[in-house]
Write an enzyme that holds these catalytic residues in place. Structure first.
Site, PDB file in Angstrom:
ATOM      1  CB  CYS A  78      -0.899  -0.047   1.238  1.00  0.00           C
ATOM      2  SG  CYS A  78      -1.715   1.486   1.669  1.00  0.00           S
ATOM      3  CB  CYS A 119       0.394   1.700   4.181  1.00  0.00           C
ATOM      4  SG  CYS A 119      -1.341   1.262   4.080  1.00  0.00           S
TER       5      CYS A 119
END
Length: 117
Positions: A41, A44
């Protein structure tokens, strides 16, 4: 060299590996910030240095740990994580606030301050 630095940074921040880790973490009297993330991600990964810095700064007063949703599906399901990054602020075993998506250092600091009061 960048990869070595990244790996060393990963060692700084604690990680919830399973439900047992979570249960013992939540049983503490300190407020908790859980960062649900995935290695794949990009948002993230962009948030990771911010959360790690906060983890060091608030060491001793707030327990900040990360939870990999791919490795801990049970906990991600329990928290009904649908989008990541997802950060949950927990006090007295209750979720008191949350942030979903990429956010700023200042927003996280404000929410941590509320959890500490």
């Amino acid at each position: 060299m960048i990869n070595l630095h990244f790996n060393l940074k990963n060692l700084i921040m604690k990680k919830v590996e399973n439900k047992k880790d979570y249960d013992s973490l939540i049983a503490q009297e300190k407020p908790v910030l859980l960062d649900f993330y995935a290695d794949w991600c990009p948002p993230c990964q962009a948030l990771l240095p911010v959360v790690e810095k906060l983890s060091e700064e608030y060491k001793g007063s707030v327990e900040i740990q990360k939870v990999n949703i791919d490795e801990n599906k049970e906990l991600a399901s329990q928290f009904q994580v649908r989008s990541i990054p997802a950060l949950f602020f927990i006090k007295n075993e209750e979720i008191v606030d949350r942030v979903v998506g990429l956010t700023s250092d200042s927003v996280l600091r404000e929410k941590i301050a509320k959890v500490l009061n």
